[in-house]
Design a protein around this motif. Structure first.
Motif, PDB file in Angstrom:
ATOM      1  N   GLU A 118      -8.312   8.195  -3.415  1.00  0.00           N
ATOM      2  CA  GLU A 118      -7.712   6.880  -3.199  1.00  0.00           C
ATOM      3  C   GLU A 118      -7.144   6.306  -4.491  1.00  0.00           C
ATOM      4  O   GLU A 118      -6.040   5.742  -4.504  1.00  0.00           O
ATOM      5  N   GLU A 119      -7.879   6.445  -5.590  1.00  0.00           N
ATOM      6  CA  GLU A 119      -7.411   5.896  -6.859  1.00  0.00           C
ATOM      7  C   GLU A 119      -6.176   6.638  -7.353  1.00  0.00           C
ATOM      8  O   GLU A 119      -5.223   6.025  -7.859  1.00  0.00           O
ATOM      9  N   ILE A 120      -6.195   7.960  -7.212  1.00  0.00           N
ATOM     10  CA  ILE A 120      -5.047   8.749  -7.645  1.00  0.00           C
ATOM     11  C   ILE A 120      -3.841   8.479  -6.753  1.00  0.00           C
ATOM     12  O   ILE A 120      -2.697   8.396  -7.230  1.00  0.00           O
ATOM     13  N   GLU A 121      -4.105   8.297  -5.478  1.00  0.00           N
ATOM     14  CA  GLU A 121      -3.022   8.038  -4.532  1.00  0.00           C
ATOM     15  C   GLU A 121      -2.270   6.755  -4.875  1.00  0.00           C
ATOM     16  O   GLU A 121      -1.052   6.663  -4.666  1.00  0.00           O
ATOM     17  N   LYS A 122      -2.960   5.781  -5.445  1.00  0.00           N
ATOM     18  CA  LYS A 122      -2.318   4.508  -5.789  1.00  0.00           C
ATOM     19  C   LYS A 122      -1.166   4.696  -6.768  1.00  0.00           C
ATOM     20  O   LYS A 122      -0.126   4.059  -6.648  1.00  0.00           O
ATOM     21  N   ILE A 123      -1.368   5.573  -7.766  1.00  0.00           N
ATOM     22  CA  ILE A 123      -0.300   5.751  -8.753  1.00  0.00           C
ATOM     23  C   ILE A 123       0.766   6.721  -8.260  1.00  0.00           C
ATOM     24  O   ILE A 123       1.862   6.790  -8.830  1.00  0.00           O
ATOM     25  N   ALA A 124       0.440   7.455  -7.190  1.00  0.00           N
ATOM     26  CA  ALA A 124       1.397   8.426  -6.668  1.00  0.00           C
ATOM     27  C   ALA A 124       2.285   7.849  -5.575  1.00  0.00           C
ATOM     28  O   ALA A 124       3.333   8.421  -5.254  1.00  0.00           O
ATOM     29  N   VAL A 125       1.889   6.717  -4.999  1.00  0.00           N
ATOM     30  CA  VAL A 125       2.666   6.121  -3.916  1.00  0.00           C
ATOM     31  C   VAL A 125       4.078   5.782  -4.409  1.00  0.00           C
ATOM     32  O   VAL A 125       4.257   5.126  -5.435  1.00  0.00           O
ATOM     33  N   GLY A 126       5.071   6.255  -3.700  1.00  0.00           N
ATOM     34  CA  GLY A 126       6.463   5.983  -4.049  1.00  0.00           C
ATOM     35  C   GLY A 126       7.025   6.846  -5.159  1.00  0.00           C
ATOM     36  O   GLY A 126       8.212   6.742  -5.499  1.00  0.00           O
ATOM     37  N   ALA A 127       6.184   7.725  -5.742  1.00  0.00           N
ATOM     38  CA  ALA A 127       6.625   8.511  -6.900  1.00  0.00           C
ATOM     39  C   ALA A 127       7.675   9.559  -6.532  1.00  0.00           C
ATOM     40  O   ALA A 127       8.591   9.835  -7.319  1.00  0.00           O
TER      41      ALA A 127
END
Length: 317
Positions: free
Chosen positions: A254-263
């Motif tokens: 979940e934490e990693i997904e936050k910075i990957a969203v929209g990347a």
């Protein structure tokens, strides 16, 4: 082996046994139609497209080609169910699926006359899906870009071929006619290529994305997400280094997904090569020029036929 399987070209109504990968934010109607017009199977990426956006892509594709095409459905998408409904209603010829099992949709799609071709990362899953009625499978090795499995193409493809009697499409690390010929030697009925089709004039990806591929070698991609069970292959950059640091710290999905969203969208549309998700397969090291889709397909077929002749065989598509 292949004599016992239906011809992939006959099954799909295409001239050459090549599928274009359904790459989110990349594989839209212009690219899909160009690939289909070149005699292969163009594929629209459903990704997280809303039902309205997917309907638009399907109808725009039909304006540009009268030949068969497909839609890739990412089964983890919140719109997957609605996308399936649209695909059935629009009588899309082919569906490929990823990020899950299409089991609950197979009967509905086949009733609508749609060929169902899931991506698999193991022979066991391929065997199970064959029993459930899929028409073919895409055996995608870990050399591929984006979300990947654990087995290389060289091992996965013959394993899936030995385990099934339906057409097997090889994917992962394939970018030219040599790869097509090699895949046929492994027992595959055809190939799927993703990264190679990014470097075409019809592809909408940002020029910096394409340039990154052209300037790369086979060592330039990295896999992140192994620690949380969601491995992804892409170019090494500031984003991947950030993710690697989070993984070392024990951060969860979940934490990693936050910075990957929209990347991925940032990379494809804005050309953000530093903080964008630059998904690409190891085949990037085999790509040296941007071609029209028709030129690319012809070069792949010519090279495959030359390779097969060199090996003493004769291939009729």
């Amino acid at each position: 082996m292949n004599q016992q399987r239906q011809s992939l070209t006959e099954m799909l109504g295409i001239k050459y046994p090549i599928l274009q990968g359904g790459m989110a934010w990349i594989s839209e109607h212009n690219l899909a139609a160009a690939v289909s017009n070149a005699g292969c199977l163009g594929i629209i990426a459903g990704g997280n497209l809303s039902p309205e956006d997917l309907l638009y892509e399907i109808r725009e594709t039909r304006k540009l080609t009268s030949r068969p095409f497909g839609v890739n459905v990412m089964l983890l998408s919140p719109y997957a169910q609605e996308q399936i409904e649209i695909i059935c209603r629009e009588r899309v010829p082919v569906v490929t699926t990823g990020a899950g099992s299409p089991s609950s949709f197979i009967e509905k799609l086949k009733t609508a006359g749609t060929k169902v071709i899931p991506v698999v990362a193991s022979s066991g899953l391929a065997r199970r899906l064959e029993r459930q009625g899929v028409d073919a499978v895409i055996a995608e090795g870990m050399e591929a870009g984006g979300h990947i499995g654990k087995v290389s193409t060289m091992v996965l493809v013959p394993a899936v071929v030995s385990a099934t009697r339906i057409p097997v499409i090889a994917a992962g690390g394939i970018a030219d006619g040599r790869g097509l010929a090699a895949s046929l030697a492994l027992g595959a009925s055809g190939v799927q290529m993703g990264t190679r089709f990014i470097c075409t004039t019809e592809c909408r990806a940002h020029s910096r994305y394409k340039e990154r591929i052209l300037l790369s070698n086979e060592l330039d991609t990295v896999v992140t997400g192994n620690s949380n069970g969601h491995p992804v292959r892409g170019f090494r950059n500031r984003l991947t280094r950030h993710i690697e640091e989070l993984e070392k710290q024990g951060s969860g999905f979940e934490e990693i997904e936050k910075i990957a969203v929209g990347a991925l969208k940032r990379a494809v549309e804005n050309g953000d090569i530093n903080d964008g998700s630059m998904m690409a397969g190891q085949s990037c090291g085999l790509i040296g020029e941007i071609l029209d889709v028709s030129q690319l397909v012809q070069s792949i077929i010519d090279e495959a036929e030359e390779t097969i002749r060199f090996l003493g065989g004769i291939k009729k598509w």
